[in-house]
Each structure stands twice: as structure tokens, then as C-alpha cells.
Design a protein around this motif. Sequence first.
Motif, PDB file in Angstrom:
ATOM      1  N   LEU A 248     -24.912   8.600  -6.000  1.00 57.02           N
ATOM      2  CA  LEU A 248     -24.401   9.609  -6.927  1.00 57.02           C
ATOM      3  C   LEU A 248     -25.568  10.372  -7.556  1.00 57.02           C
ATOM      4  CD1 LEU A 248     -21.485  10.277  -8.037  1.00 57.02           C
ATOM      5  CD2 LEU A 248     -22.029   8.754  -9.952  1.00 57.02           C
ATOM      6  N   ALA A 249     -26.567   9.628  -7.983  1.00 53.09           N
ATOM      7  CA  ALA A 249     -27.726  10.263  -8.624  1.00 53.09           C
ATOM      8  C   ALA A 249     -28.481  11.136  -7.623  1.00 53.09           C
ATOM      9  CB  ALA A 249     -28.644   9.189  -9.209  1.00 53.09           C
ATOM     10  N   LYS A 251     -27.303  12.615  -4.917  1.00 50.21           N
ATOM     11  CA  LYS A 251     -26.506  13.810  -4.615  1.00 50.21           C
ATOM     12  C   LYS A 251     -26.588  14.814  -5.764  1.00 50.21           C
ATOM     13  CE  LYS A 251     -21.581  14.421  -3.526  1.00 50.21           C
ATOM     14  NZ  LYS A 251     -21.462  15.844  -3.652  1.00 50.21           N
ATOM     15  N   ARG A 252     -26.517  14.292  -6.997  1.00 50.74           N
ATOM     16  CA  ARG A 252     -26.612  15.207  -8.151  1.00 50.74           C
ATOM     17  C   ARG A 252     -27.984  15.853  -8.230  1.00 50.74           C
ATOM     18  NH1 ARG A 252     -23.304  11.458 -12.459  1.00 50.74           N
ATOM     19  NH2 ARG A 252     -21.224  12.207 -11.844  1.00 50.74           N
ATOM     20  N   GLU A 253     -29.015  15.043  -7.985  1.00 55.68           N
ATOM     21  CA  GLU A 253     -30.366  15.592  -8.124  1.00 55.68           C
ATOM     22  C   GLU A 253     -30.623  16.696  -7.108  1.00 55.68           C
ATOM     23  OE1 GLU A 253     -33.731  12.969  -7.406  1.00 55.68           O
ATOM     24  OE2 GLU A 253     -34.967  14.766  -7.249  1.00 55.68           O
ATOM     25  N   ASN A 255     -28.518  18.549  -5.514  1.00 57.94           N
ATOM     26  CA  ASN A 255     -27.724  19.756  -5.769  1.00 57.94           C
ATOM     27  C   ASN A 255     -28.145  20.467  -7.055  1.00 57.94           C
ATOM     28  OD1 ASN A 255     -25.611  20.497  -3.684  1.00 57.94           O
ATOM     29  ND2 ASN A 255     -25.476  18.257  -3.736  1.00 57.94           N
ATOM     30  N   ALA A 256     -28.646  19.714  -8.034  1.00 58.08           N
ATOM     31  CA  ALA A 256     -29.176  20.376  -9.231  1.00 58.08           C
ATOM     32  C   ALA A 256     -30.422  21.183  -8.869  1.00 58.08           C
ATOM     33  CB  ALA A 256     -29.502  19.338 -10.311  1.00 58.08           C
ATOM     34  N   GLU A 259     -29.266  24.246  -7.100  1.00 60.04           N
ATOM     35  CA  GLU A 259     -28.645  25.206  -8.019  1.00 60.04           C
ATOM     36  C   GLU A 259     -29.725  25.917  -8.838  1.00 60.04           C
ATOM     37  OE1 GLU A 259     -25.247  23.552  -9.930  1.00 60.04           O
ATOM     38  OE2 GLU A 259     -24.560  25.514 -10.663  1.00 60.04           O
ATOM     39  N   PRO A 265     -23.463  25.844  -6.842  1.00 62.52           N
ATOM     40  CA  PRO A 265     -23.145  24.416  -6.966  1.00 62.52           C
ATOM     41  C   PRO A 265     -22.812  23.786  -5.612  1.00 62.52           C
ATOM     42  CG  PRO A 265     -21.275  25.728  -7.669  1.00 62.52           C
ATOM     43  CD  PRO A 265     -22.380  26.710  -7.325  1.00 62.52           C
ATOM     44  N   ASN A 266     -23.160  22.516  -5.458  1.00 59.28           N
ATOM     45  CA  ASN A 266     -22.782  21.743  -4.262  1.00 59.28           C
ATOM     46  C   ASN A 266     -23.165  22.431  -2.956  1.00 59.28           C
ATOM     47  OD1 ASN A 266     -21.526  19.675  -5.860  1.00 59.28           O
ATOM     48  ND2 ASN A 266     -19.875  21.159  -6.245  1.00 59.28           N
ATOM     49  N   GLY A 385     -17.527  11.056  -5.443  1.00 59.08           N
ATOM     50  CA  GLY A 385     -18.664  11.966  -5.528  1.00 59.08           C
ATOM     51  C   GLY A 385     -20.019  11.403  -5.155  1.00 59.08           C
TER      52      GLY A 385
END
Lengths: 446, 446
Positions: A248-249, A251-253, A255-256, A259, A265-266, A385
Motif C-alpha cells: 500500500l505504501a 503504491k501510494r509513494e 503514484n504521489a 502526481e 492520480p493513479n 488498494g
Amino acid sequence: MTAASPQRQLHLNLNALHSGFVPSAWRLPASDPRAFFDVQHYVRLARIAEAGKFDAIFLADNASIADQINFRPITALEPTLLLASVAAATTHIGLVATASTSYNEPYNIARRFATLDHVSGGRAGWNVVTTADAGSARNFGRAAPPEHGQRYARADEFTRLVKALWDSWEDDAFVGDKDSGRFVDTGKLQPIAHHGTFFDVQGPLNLPRSPQGHPVLFQAGGSADGRELAALHAEAVFSASQSFEESLACKREINARAEALGRGPNAVKVLPGLTTIIGATEALARQRRDELVDLIPWDYSLTRLAGTLGIPLERLSLDGQLPDNLALPANGNHTFFRATVALAQRRNLTVRALIRELAGGGGHRVVVGTPGQIADDIEHWFRHGAADGFNLMPDVLPDGLQDFVNGVVPILQRRGIFRTEYEGTTLRAHLGLQRPAGRVPAQAAA
Amino acid sequence: MTAASPQRQLHLNLNALHSGFVPSAWRLPASDPRAFFDVQHYVRLARIAEAGKFDAIFLADNASIADQINFRPITALEPTLLLASVAAATTHIGLVATASTSYNEPYNIARRFATLDHVSGGRAGWNVVTTADAGSARNFGRAAPPEHGQRYARADEFTRLVKALWDSWEDDAFVGDKDSGRFVDTGKLQPIAHHGTFFDVQGPLNLPRSPQGHPVLFQAGGSADGRELAALHAEAVFSASQSFEESLACKREINARAEALGRGPNAVKVLPGLTTIIGATEALARQRRDELVDLIPWDYSLTRLAGTLGIPLERLSLDGQLPDNLALPANGNHTFFRATVALAQRRNLTVRALIRELAGGGGHRVVVGTPGQIADDIEHWFRHGAADGFNLMPDVLPDGLQDFVNGVVPILQRRGIFRTEYEGTTLRAHLGLQRPAGRVPAQAAA
């Protein structure tokens, strides 16, 4: 039959690692030890994966002989050629190959992947990597590999160049008008005239823009530089995460980062590696795992683990814990180092238990269970996610893949998260990615 | 059916030059202008040539966009990938690709051709070239191409290295013994530890020795350096000779050079280029030739001829003779320069007549006639020592090839000089070449 719902769909990529992800896979009675250099083995895998409606088949690569080849298969056949051959035997499945930015020329790589895209009707993908090992350096005139930051700076410039070359023909530059005799509208071919830190390339490329515009860009490095490269260029990432939270982390990192670079996003699909060991019952699956691990020489597994951790073999004992204060080795694989250490620490494993949990592997997550249990695991990560899909690494090939296609895929399809038919014919269509628009037509010459 | 006699057999290689050798071929009603980047076109050609029992299909290559692309097709798809795809759709025909020694790395080329040999079951050939054009140089970080002697010195070192890499696994190094767990006998893998003028390469290669040991080595350059490279390494040469006498001399010279290097007599097969324009009568064949030539813009042909001769366009007039005192241009193509000038002088042709005789082409011989006339020509050159076979360049593809296979091949077969069935499955078998023995096993370590 069409997909039952318009909801977000899972992506499945087969990592076609020779006889399977477990290093002893070649020793099973049904395995052919020669599979790793037999094109028919890869054709078979691609056809099974295509019957299972996978997005793509993926081939990793190396530019030197692997360590411990006395014990296990290696990446041998050059992946772009191998996939060009597989393309002729398949119709829908995506074809993703690793090629190194460290020991190739951008013009050649742009051309090879555009060719793969043409010969496959738009199914090509390029996994952009840098090459860190000392053996490869010595095969390309270097005493030692380039330093990490330099490798990634070169990879970025290399990738930008390849994309520019792919766009050096406008989509309608090819004319082929028999009456007028006009073959190509040369006003729609643009030199790229690149003069950079690592490369000077004039262009244009010598073939028409490919069906996908750009073959799909993949990336797999887990370092900060690697994630930045992914954020800059990748449309999908092959990651390695031992836990849901890590993934999760991750994937967020990524994509952040993407962005922050203006990609929206995503923008980047994250596909964690997933080794599957499937049994009709959980106990049978565990027995299969144990039998496979017992066929791996412990010397092999210890040496491999020491290599991942960047420590001398002597610092590992089978019934002890990992040493404290481990630090990422120079030119080490960030992804595998981090995932391996995290797994051992989180579950407080001995070295022996760690090797068993890894099924002798290099850091990817291993799930052991029934088709239903594996489908549950996949659905959980996907729905919450931590993953857009998975880079599937069956324990044994083709059997473990066939078991997955027979057992797990139908469950995912019934749950409405995986396609029952291909809706398009290109890898971009499978992944839900737009075709890049290409270069804006040149203004009228001054 | 088997070959009727054990006598020396002719070799036929298809030069699969996109829509055909005549630059206007793509404009004929039956031609698909997109053929040059359509894998199915090449699959079709390979299957026709295989039905005709040809030794091989050959794809030339370039590393930049060709001049005059506004008028005619170019080499677009990367040949080794294209042939890997064609391999999957054929069973016997040899697969020969050009790859440049000027803008590649030996390790990568060794690997790609060994891979092609593996995926095709022993049908690969490598046409070793150097790349002289300014456009290619600018795609690989150079302001200008390397000087002629340097290109050939690099080509020689490159080729020696590739051969050494192909031999870096002994034939029985792969073990794959399931019981003992021994996968490779690493004592039978040898680093090559090459430290030369242009390259430092450690080795070994990362795949088992290929079915042919070495993919068959071809060479095509007509300069003194080119012929020396052929004498050193080539097993077959793609030559260009406008007359029987030139070809006889070329074949003798190359083989004398090879013999002087200790390779024995007739070590190198010489395959002159031969464009065929076939008609049911000679008059119909000539009419076909004239119609094809009339579809080529004169601007195109004049510019191409000026390029071959290395002179400004203004020095050519359609109804004049070639200028006197022509000298080989810097980085010019020796083969085509020599063949073109020789043809014009021998027959005292105007520029217009020369272009017609060349069918708009770059220097290869063109024969125009009935299947019987073409078979006579081929048989004469072959029986009297001016050729071991031909690099066939049909005017229009696939039609001109189909006409050759339907009309000319059966005559050659009836005359006992061309196979009626393949007797082996490898390109070496078709060409009557031995499989290289490979490296002598290493002595026991001291």
C-alpha cells in the motif's frame, strides 16, 4: 461473454521465469531441465496464460552469467527475440521484455521494441532497468558497474530518448499512394537532435510509429532513484512487497511521485510479485512447498540470501536470526533487500524458516494454499488498494500456471474482478492505458 | 524424392527486400505498400522460399533512415526480431540477418544470434557488416562515421569475440541431472577474458552453445578490407558482379585469400546478387521490366546513381555517358561502385540505359527472360565456377519469387543441380558446412 461489470479490473502478468520461481522446479519429474532455452516452453506458457486471459507474459533479463548456475536455470535466450517468436504463436497476450539502459544504445532499443510492437500487432512492453552487477560490467568493457545515481541518470535520459524516437514519425507520415508515387510524407518525420549528458542521437527512427505509439513502459527498481524513474516514465511497476501495508505504501509513494510530476492520480499500475504454491487443500499446498524447498541445496539458498543481504556467507547460520544492523549493499537490489529483511523481522524468523517462507526465492511474497485461499488473498490486496494486479511467479512452470488458470482465475472471474474475455487486442487495451498522442505536428517551416 | 545425384549443389538465398528489388515494386496493383513493416509479408515470403527449397531468407539492415524514403520502402523492422517471428512459422529455411559491428556490442550480438539459432533449431546466419553512412553515425553519438580501415579492424575484433563467446560453453556443459541436482558443469564454461583494441569482454556467454555451434557467418563488403574480413571469417559471401568474369575473379580472390589464411580450398561460398524479371516470353519479361522502370521517378534513380558514384547530381545527364575518371567516394560502397561502373563501360551505356539495365537498382545484376533463360544463366555461372549459388532479388515480392519457385526451380531440379527436398534441418546442413568443433576442453586446473 463479456466482463460482468464496469468496475476496476485486476491485471495479471506472468513472470515466465524458466522452470518456475522455486529454484528446484527443474528437478520435478514432470519438468524438462532444458526448458530455459527451449522456445516451445515459452510458447506453451504464453498460450496457457492467454487462455487464462492474462494481460501479459514477462521475461526478465541479464547481461552476464548468473551465479550458482551449477544449481539452477538462468535467463538465457534474449527476451525480445524470444517474444517475437512467441508473438507468432499467440494473438492477444501482451509481451513484456526487460532490456538494460546500461549496456545498450537508445536507437537500437527504440527500434527493437517498436519492431516487437509491429510484429505483435501492438502487444509489446519494455521493462526499463539498469544493470548493477560486476559480471555484466566486465562483459561491456568496464572494470566495475557505474555508480547507482549515474545508472539512473543514464536510464532517465535513455528512456526520454527512446520515447522521442518512437514519436519521430507522426502517425500519418506513411502515405503509400500508388498513383502519385508518394511513399512517405517526409515533412512528418522529425529528427530528435538530442544532445545530452550520455547520448547524442539525431533520429528519426527508421520505421513507422508502432501500433501502440509507445510500447508500454514498465519499471521494477525499488530504490528512491528507481521509484523516481517509475514516476517519470513507467505505466506499470513490478514491485516486491512482503506485506499488504508495504505494498500500500509503495503504491501510494510511486503514484504521489508521479502526481507531483504532473501525471495525474493513479498514473502508475503497481503489480507486486506473487509466487503461488497451489494445492487441493492447504495441507497439500504446504507439503508441495516443503518438498520443493527440500530439493533446493541449502548451500544455494544461503549463498543467495547472503548475496541479497550483501554479507559474507559466514554471517548466516540456518538456525539463527538475521544479523542486526544490515545495510543495503553497494549495487544491491533495493527491492529484494528491503522485502527480505522486513519479512524476517516482522515474523521473527530464523534463517531456515525465512528461506522456507521465501521458497528459496529472492524476496518476492509467496502464498501457499488452495485456489480459494489464493483468490481471497489477491482480492483483498486488490480491493483495498495495495495492488492493481500481480506479477505472478508460479512455483513450477507450466504446472503451477496451469493450476492457477484452472483454479484461481475462474474464482476471480466469478467475483467480477477479472476479465472473462479480452476486450481489445493491444497490451494498452488490456491495461486500460491510453495510446500516447505522439508529437505535435511540426509548424510550417520558417 | 531425393536429390538425383551427389554432385555439387546450387545454393539459393532469398534477399527479402520489402516489396521487391525494383524501387517501384510497391506501386503495382497487387502490391501492399505497407508490406515493408508487416511481419505477415515476410512470413509469406519465407514460406514460398521454403516451398522452393531455398537455403535461406536474408534481411539486410540499416541503422538510420534511408535517403529518398519519399519514393520507396526502407529496411524498417529489426531483422533478428523479424526472423525470430518468421522462425515460428517455418521449419527448414535458413534465417540470415545483417547486424552491424559498428554500432553494437559483441556480447549483445553473440547473444541475439545464438538465441535466433536456438529458437529456430539451428537455422541462423549473421551477415557481418560495417556501417559507413553519416546518418547512422549521428544516431550513435558520432559526428561522422569511423574511417574505413578502423571500421574493418573493429569488425574483425568484433567477429573474433562473438565466435569466442559462442564457444564459451562446451557442448556438454549443460547437465540438468535431476537426481544429483547438478544443473551446469561450470568447469566447462570458459571466460574469454578478451582485452583488445576496441573491446574488453570477460564472458562467458549466458546461454548454452547453440544448435549450429556458430550461426553461419556471411559477409557482403567488396573492398579489399571487406574481402579480407570474408577470408578471415565468412562461410558465404553476398557479392555483386555484373559479369561472369568479374564474379569468377571475385570468387577466386576471396578463396585465395582464405586459403592463404589456412582455411583450405573453396572455404567460402560466393553468392552473387541476382535480380530476376520473369516473363512467359522474353518480350513479356522485357515489357515487365520497362513498365517497372517507368514507374520509378527518374529523379529518384539519378539521385541514387549519383550517390553510388559519389558525384553531384548535376554531373549526370540521362542521355549522356557516365563521367570519366570516376573514383570511389569516401565511405562509398565498393561493391556497387565497381559493378555499376563496369556495367556502363563494358556496354557503353547512356545513363538512361544504365538505369534501365539496373532496373533502377544499386549495382546488382538483372536478368530478364523466361524461366528457361534464367535457369540457363544460373546453370552457366554455377557449372563454370563463377558462383556457388545466388542471392536472389526478385523484382517484385512475393510475385516475382512465386514465379521463380514455380518456373525456374523445377528446371534447376530436373537438371540435377538443386535439391528437391531438404536433407537436413539446419542452415549448415543446407550449405554443406561443418559444425564448428568449439573450444578444446580446458586442461585440469593447476
